[in-house]
Design an enzyme around this catalytic site. Structure first.
Site, PDB file in Angstrom:
ATOM      1  N   ASP A 151       0.847  -1.185   0.000  1.00 22.34           N
ATOM      2  CA  ASP A 151       0.000   0.000   0.000  1.00 22.34           C
ATOM      3  C   ASP A 151       0.889   1.243   0.000  1.00 22.34           C
ATOM      4  O   ASP A 151       2.005   1.230   0.518  1.00 22.34           O
ATOM      5  CB  ASP A 151      -0.874   0.025   1.254  1.00 22.34           C
ATOM      6  CG  ASP A 151      -1.758  -1.211   1.363  1.00 22.34           C
ATOM      7  OD1 ASP A 151      -2.486  -1.491   0.395  1.00 22.34           O
ATOM      8  OD2 ASP A 151      -1.695  -1.895   2.406  1.00 22.34           O
ATOM      9  N   ASP A 198      -1.797  -2.342  -4.806  1.00 18.67           N
ATOM     10  CA  ASP A 198      -2.655  -2.726  -3.696  1.00 18.67           C
ATOM     11  C   ASP A 198      -3.446  -1.475  -3.287  1.00 18.67           C
ATOM     12  O   ASP A 198      -4.036  -0.830  -4.136  1.00 18.67           O
ATOM     13  CB  ASP A 198      -1.821  -3.313  -2.557  1.00 18.67           C
ATOM     14  CG  ASP A 198      -2.660  -4.132  -1.575  1.00 18.67           C
ATOM     15  OD1 ASP A 198      -3.874  -4.264  -1.780  1.00 18.67           O
ATOM     16  OD2 ASP A 198      -2.098  -4.639  -0.596  1.00 18.67           O
ATOM     17  N   ASP A 223      -4.393   2.238   3.908  1.00 18.39           N
ATOM     18  CA  ASP A 223      -5.039   1.220   4.736  1.00 18.39           C
ATOM     19  C   ASP A 223      -4.830   1.561   6.205  1.00 18.39           C
ATOM     20  O   ASP A 223      -3.717   1.936   6.619  1.00 18.39           O
ATOM     21  CB  ASP A 223      -4.469  -0.170   4.450  1.00 18.39           C
ATOM     22  CG  ASP A 223      -5.081  -0.800   3.201  1.00 18.39           C
ATOM     23  OD1 ASP A 223      -5.876  -0.119   2.523  1.00 18.39           O
ATOM     24  OD2 ASP A 223      -4.757  -1.965   2.908  1.00 18.39           O
ATOM     25  N   ARG A 226     -13.885   0.890  -2.271  1.00 17.19           N
ATOM     26  CA  ARG A 226     -13.246   1.128  -0.977  1.00 17.19           C
ATOM     27  C   ARG A 226     -12.933   2.602  -0.741  1.00 17.19           C
ATOM     28  O   ARG A 226     -11.788   3.015  -0.685  1.00 17.19           O
ATOM     29  CB  ARG A 226     -11.966   0.298  -0.816  1.00 17.19           C
ATOM     30  CG  ARG A 226     -12.189  -1.204  -0.847  1.00 17.19           C
ATOM     31  CD  ARG A 226     -10.903  -1.942  -0.537  1.00 17.19           C
ATOM     32  NE  ARG A 226     -11.067  -3.391  -0.662  1.00 17.19           N
ATOM     33  CZ  ARG A 226     -10.094  -4.277  -0.499  1.00 17.19           C
ATOM     34  NH1 ARG A 226      -8.874  -3.860  -0.207  1.00 17.19           N
ATOM     35  NH2 ARG A 226     -10.316  -5.569  -0.626  1.00 17.19           N
TER      36      ARG A 226
END
Length: 435
Positions: free
Chosen positions: A216, A255, A259, A312
């Site tokens: 990430d 990715d 996060d 997301r």
């Protein structure tokens, strides 16, 4: 041997397509966006500005003495500055763009790794779809991936402020790890998503297999009091559309962009741009992580621009997440959802704005992953007030969601009329636009 390259065509990220509205604000700004004076590096998160302002607030490295103020121009200098001085308050000023992968993917390859041989060994016509890949080339791929992880991860200590200098500071090819620490500020950077040089082929992932990637752009893992402000997160030069296909599947090298996982808590992400990405912002990464995540993952997302994001934005498990005053410019093709309702989540989504293209229905904004209540109110779609929850439940009857997340956010410093958000955030969100 043909080495795998990071294939891409340069793509400039433009926000010019966002529709601007000039409106009087019915909910006035009630305070400045930050405290601590005009020097960005010394600014702290203002009291009342989201979850990161709770329980003592977030000051980053504002108290750093002269010995712990660093100006960096290379990836090596940046990592050295992070390591210097332990958890003493520190400020790191980034000048220009730091490139964590300037040596290319080849610099991480383990001796003997051959991507052509990897493709030949695990071709579904040879390997099939029943078993995960194993053998010499998979072992060498894993070793190469480990080399890349060591080279591109940067671990941010407690009591640190990282700030871009001017309008053109950034980081490319890296993964910022805010892991197991407290009191971190990251501001005014353009962060280009890292490319995984060595994605793993998993023939058992779905009916036709899939390439799975790591890294990430930024991970908040088990950390508290984190303020992420006025950054631009983007795939930049390497959009998914530029990536090749092998075995009929996209060779996925991205990715997430941000996060927030594994017991992370008290995070505010404000005035950022998240652009041109698929799986963008995940809060809580596992339904089985209740022991670490229950009662944590309290996150505020406000005044962020989500442009051409597939899904997301965010997807939530466990946390009490306040999502307000964000603007979403939904892509014409490939859109999946924006707000993902996951296990034991308590999402409040109010006073946001959406620009939906023709053919994309408002019912897709919400996605039910698990049965959890959600508060949705005063959101606008294409300039009109829409009850997004009611529309979702009517249009997607198999995924009915219940109202009322069971809590009321109080840590909101500035609340704008949702109709003003397209113009406001197009001109003021992202790197280089801090006032």
């Amino acid at each position: 041997m043909r080495n795998r390259k990071c294939h891409a065509s340069v793509m400039a990220v433009s926000l010019a397509g966002c529709t601007a509205l000039v409106l009087s604000l019915t909910a006035p700004a009630v305070a400045a966006e930050s405290g601590g004076g005009r020097d960005l590096a010394r600014q702290t998160l203002a009291a009342g500005d989201g979850w990161a302002s709770a329980d003592g607030g977030t000051t980053g490295g504002a108290a750093a003495d002269a010995e712990h103020v660093h100006t960096v121009r290379t990836w090596s200098e940046f990592r050295s500055a992070l390591a210097a001085g332990g958890d003493a308050p520190k400020i790191i000023r980034v000048v220009g763009t730091l490139n964590a992968t300037e040596g290319g993917c080849e610099s991480f390859e383990a001796p003997g790794y051959d991507f052509d041989q990897y493709l030949a060994d695990y071709d579904p016509a040879v390997w099939g779809y029943e078993n995960k890949v194993s053998g010499p080339q998979e072992d060498l791929r894993a070793a190469s991936a480990k080399n890349q992880g060591k080279g591109i991860k940067a671990f941010v200590p407690s009591n640190t402020t990282i700030v871009g200098v001017g309008r053109n500071a950034g980081i490319t090819g890296a993964s910022l790890q805010i892991k197991g620490v407290d009191n971190v500020i990251v501001r005014n950077l353009t962060i280009e998503s890292p490319l995984d040089c060595f994605p793993q082929w998993d023939p058992t992932d779905g009916a036709t297999g899939a390439w799975n990637s790591e890294y990430d752009a930024m991970v908040v893992y088990g950390s508290t009091h984190v303020w992420v402000d006025h950054n631009t997160f983007t795939d930049g030069r390497y959009p998914d559309s530029s990536l090749p296909r092998y075995y009929g599947e996209i060779y996925q090298q991205h990715d997430g962009e941000l996060d927030i996982v594994r017991g992370a808590d008290l995070v505010t992400a404000s005035w950022n741009v998240f652009a041109d990405h698929d799986k963008t912002l995940m809060i809580g990464n596992s339904d089985s992580a209740g022991a670490t995540d229950r009662g944590k993952l309290r996150v505020t997302l406000h005044h962020n621009l989500f442009k051409d994001i597939v899904e997301r934005a965010p997807r939530v498990r466990f946390g009490k997440v306040d999502t307000y005053n964000n603007h979403y410019v939904v892509p014409e093709n490939g859109y999946v959802y924006s707000w993902g309702i996951g296990f034991e989540s308590r999402l409040v989504a109010e006073k946001n704005s959406f620009a939906l293209p023709a053919g994309v229905n408002a019912g897709l904004i919400l996605k039910k992953w698990k049965d959890a209540p959600v508060t949705v109110a005063d959101n606008y779609v294409n300039g009109r007030a829409v009850d997004v929850l009611a529309v979702h439940n009517a249009e997607v009857p198999g995924e009915v969601l219940q109202p009322d997340a069971g809590w009321t956010p109080t840590l909101r410093l500035r609340v704008d009329d949702p109709r003003a958000l397209p113009g406001l955030l197009t001109h003021r969100a992202g790197a280089g636009r801090v006032r």
